[in-house]
Design a protein around this motif. Structure first.
Motif, PDB file in Angstrom:
ATOM      1  N   ARG A 316       0.832  -1.211   0.000  1.00  0.00           N
ATOM      2  CA  ARG A 316       0.000   0.000   0.000  1.00  0.00           C
ATOM      3  C   ARG A 316       0.870   1.266   0.000  1.00  0.00           C
ATOM      4  NH1 ARG A 316      -3.130   2.325   3.540  1.00  0.00           N
ATOM      5  NH2 ARG A 316      -2.503   1.226   5.414  1.00  0.00           N
ATOM      6  N   LEU A 319       2.773   1.859  -3.327  1.00  0.00           N
ATOM      7  CA  LEU A 319       1.930   2.408  -4.401  1.00  0.00           C
ATOM      8  C   LEU A 319       1.217   3.685  -3.955  1.00  0.00           C
ATOM      9  CD1 LEU A 319       0.399  -0.961  -5.733  1.00  0.00           C
ATOM     10  CD2 LEU A 319       2.390   0.266  -6.607  1.00  0.00           C
ATOM     11  N   LEU A 321      -1.190   4.298  -1.683  1.00  0.00           N
ATOM     12  CA  LEU A 321      -2.653   4.130  -1.705  1.00  0.00           C
ATOM     13  C   LEU A 321      -3.210   4.217  -0.293  1.00  0.00           C
ATOM     14  CD1 LEU A 321      -2.641   0.907  -3.928  1.00  0.00           C
ATOM     15  CD2 LEU A 321      -3.388   3.172  -4.699  1.00  0.00           C
ATOM     16  N   PHE A 326      -6.773   0.937  -2.062  1.00  0.00           N
ATOM     17  CA  PHE A 326      -6.144  -0.392  -2.090  1.00  0.00           C
ATOM     18  C   PHE A 326      -7.221  -1.471  -2.262  1.00  0.00           C
ATOM     19  CE2 PHE A 326      -4.785  -4.202   0.315  1.00  0.00           C
ATOM     20  CZ  PHE A 326      -3.603  -4.521  -0.342  1.00  0.00           C
ATOM     21  N   LEU A 329      -8.666  -1.622  -5.753  1.00  0.00           N
ATOM     22  CA  LEU A 329      -7.772  -2.293  -6.699  1.00  0.00           C
ATOM     23  C   LEU A 329      -7.806  -3.811  -6.508  1.00  0.00           C
ATOM     24  CD1 LEU A 329      -4.721   0.155  -6.768  1.00  0.00           C
ATOM     25  CD2 LEU A 329      -6.184  -0.453  -8.702  1.00  0.00           C
ATOM     26  N   THR A 370       0.287  -5.206 -13.107  1.00  0.00           N
ATOM     27  CA  THR A 370      -0.567  -4.033 -12.875  1.00  0.00           C
ATOM     28  C   THR A 370      -0.660  -3.781 -11.375  1.00  0.00           C
ATOM     29  OG1 THR A 370      -2.603  -5.328 -12.623  1.00  0.00           O
ATOM     30  CG2 THR A 370      -2.004  -4.665 -14.877  1.00  0.00           C
ATOM     31  N   ARG A 371      -1.059  -2.565 -11.024  1.00  0.00           N
ATOM     32  CA  ARG A 371      -1.229  -2.237  -9.601  1.00  0.00           C
ATOM     33  C   ARG A 371      -2.302  -3.142  -8.970  1.00  0.00           C
ATOM     34  NH1 ARG A 371      -1.628   3.765  -8.027  1.00  0.00           N
ATOM     35  NH2 ARG A 371      -3.656   3.568  -9.006  1.00  0.00           N
ATOM     36  N   LEU A 374      -0.914  -6.565  -8.218  1.00  0.00           N
ATOM     37  CA  LEU A 374       0.011  -6.538  -7.074  1.00  0.00           C
ATOM     38  C   LEU A 374      -0.761  -6.483  -5.755  1.00  0.00           C
ATOM     39  CD1 LEU A 374       2.895  -4.074  -8.105  1.00  0.00           C
ATOM     40  CD2 LEU A 374       3.005  -6.563  -7.879  1.00  0.00           C
ATOM     41  N   CYS A 375      -1.794  -5.648  -5.731  1.00  0.00           N
ATOM     42  CA  CYS A 375      -2.598  -5.514  -4.506  1.00  0.00           C
ATOM     43  C   CYS A 375      -3.314  -6.832  -4.185  1.00  0.00           C
ATOM     44  CB  CYS A 375      -3.618  -4.386  -4.652  1.00  0.00           C
ATOM     45  SG  CYS A 375      -2.838  -2.757  -4.791  1.00  0.00           S
TER      46      CYS A 375
END
Length: 495
Positions: A316, A319, A321, A326, A329, A370-371, A374-375
């Motif tokens: 978190r 990125l 967020l 978060f 995503l 991608t974000r 990853l999350c």
């Protein structure tokens, strides 16, 4: 209001102390208080705390909880204390603390633990003799470390206490402990519920350590009454009874109503724990399962993962967020994160047993990096570790109709659904997220009543489930999650 029965529950954790006022008649929590602790961190994984800070935080949190509840401290009938497990508090002949408390998360004693484990005959020898495999966090290696690194302190030891025992001693002047917290020391046999005194003589043949052990009491037995000076200092009733108390996991079990078979408690904190009540000490052949005693008279087989919200928090922050962004995503990515798999072993890992592992991201391609993936991958990766542990508990005969979720991560509906799908079990949160402080207050009511009021009856009244949080597994999700979990298992196997 005349028939209120008020109890104080205290939870002294790593981050701080929480206090809670419970009315055991209505089962309502009337007020909460909290105060922070600081950590003494040093090289080689040293993690210690000044015990004086615990006493200040205890006082502050208690006064705040009483004010928050709007109740007179003179009406408090009993106090229960939950403490972080495994910590070492040493006192001299005058009951003065000899040095800062070494904590459960301290890894400076790893070499001493390795030597003690070898003396016991490795993991299988430790399991056979104690019913648990000693780990660096346990108390026993801290004693050997003290002898070697601080011989002059070691020679003055008159009492060996765990954090919750120390707080009970401050409240009552007595040196005692109960079976739940004692079972995390590494010098206690969880099957026979007795100290392993010969292991202590191996550390120090003089017999000093055996004579410094606290007296063992049963879960339903109070330690005694609060000392008049401490009662006045805290602003509470001098006739208040101090309960046996216990370790934070043992108290969390009571505070989630996990006192008979069929319930599993899962805590989504900075580390993750999964535990369930057992009526018999059925010791798992798996070293990762700690068959601790409970603080309600039975046993509490438990697994602990070292990486949970610390790993999700790291992603978190990376990125930049907030929690809502978060979670959004996480829901945007499909189950399995399009093949992105995170092994979130940022602190090494206990379950699966990979103490020297580091974290890794696997399965990355130009299209799936991608974000959102990853999350999703970090939430799945940490939850897979809990699934791995739950499978070990299930292999040892534990059954559960539902999982009771506590800890910071349980507040996220997204994460609750992921847990339900990966575990293929319905999950539900308890209304009171401070489960350890609540468990301590419930145990205080049990001890104060002379155990006339059954613990089950008290839990029934005081532990409330939050129906809005109930989350059931979705069949299609379960199948997809199982595939992703198998991929995680393959990646772990290569380590």
């Amino acid at each position: 209001m005349a028939n209120q029965q008020l109890f104080l529950g205290i939870d002294c954790g790593t981050q701080g102390t929480k206090a809670l006022v419970l009315d055991a008649t209505s089962g309502q929590v009337l007020g909460l208080g909290a105060a922070a602790h600081s950590m003494i961190s040093g090289p080689n994984g040293c993690r210690e705390q000044d015990t004086g800070e615990w006493l200040e935080a205890f006082t502050q949190a208690t006064r705040q909880a009483l004010a928050n509840a709007g109740v007179d401290g003179q009406a408090i009938l009993g106090i229960g204390v939950s403490g972080q497990q495994h910590g070492l508090v040493l006192l001299d002949e005058q009951d003065q603390v000899l040095r800062p408390a070494k904590l459960w998360c301290d890894t400076e004693t790893t070499p001493e633990n390795d030597r003690l484990l070898a003396h016991l005959g490795g993991e299988s020898g430790s399991l056979a003799r104690l019913g648990v495999v000693i780990a660096p966090g346990y108390t026993v290696s801290k004693l050997l470390w003290t002898r070697e690194q601080h011989p002059q302190v070691f020679n003055r030891i008159a009492r060996i206490l765990l954090p919750h025992d120390f707080l009970n001693h401050w409240l009552t002047g007595r040196h005692c402990t109960e079976y739940g917290d004692a079972s995390g020391t590494g010098y206690f046999n969880v099957r026979t519920r007795q100290w392993d005194e010969s292991l202590l003589s191996h550390i120090d043949p003089s017999g000093r350590l055996q004579s410094a052990l606290p007296e063992l009491i049963e879960a339903h037995q109070p330690v005694g009454r609060i000392l008049p000076a401490i009662a006045a200092h805290l602003g509470i009733n001098p006739d208040a009874v101090v309960a046996s108390g216990g370790g934070d996991n043992m108290m969390g079990a009571i505070g989630t109503g996990n006192i008979q078979p069929g319930v599993i408690t899962m805590s989504l904190g900075s580390s993750g724990t999964v535990y369930a009540y057992a009526a018999e000490p059925v010791v798992s052949p798996q070293p990762s399962v700690a068959t601790f005693c409970s603080s309600s008279g039975g046993w509490l087989p438990l697994i602990c993962t070292m990486n949970l919200t610390n790993a999700t928090g790291a992603v978190r922050e990376l990125l930049a967020l907030d929690i809502d962004a978060f979670n959004t995503l996480v829901t945007e990515a499909p189950i399995g994160a399009e093949g992105v798999c995170m092994l979130p072993f940022l602190n090494g890992e206990r379950v699966p047993a990979l103490p020297h592992a580091t974290g890794s991201l696997l399965g990355l391609t130009t299209t799936n990096l991608t974000r959102a993936n990853l999350c999703r991958a970090v939430v799945e990766g940490t939850t897979f570790g809990l699934r791995y542990g739950l499978d070990l508990l299930r292999a040892n005969g534990l059954q559960a109709q539902s999982i009771r979720l506590i800890g910071g991560g349980s507040k996220s509906p997204v994460w609750r659904q992921i847990v339900a799908d990966i575990m293929d079990t319905t999950v539900i949160c308890t209304e009171q997220s401070e489960a350890a402080a609540l468990g301590a207050a419930i145990q205080a009511a049990w001890c104060q009543s002379g155990a006339q009021h059954g613990l089950a009856e008290l839990c029934e009244r005081c532990v409330k489930l939050d129906p809005a949080s109930e989350t059931r597994p979705v069949a299609a999700h379960v199948a997809a999650s199982q595939q992703a979990y198998e991929r995680y298992r393959q990646h772990v196997a290569t380590l």
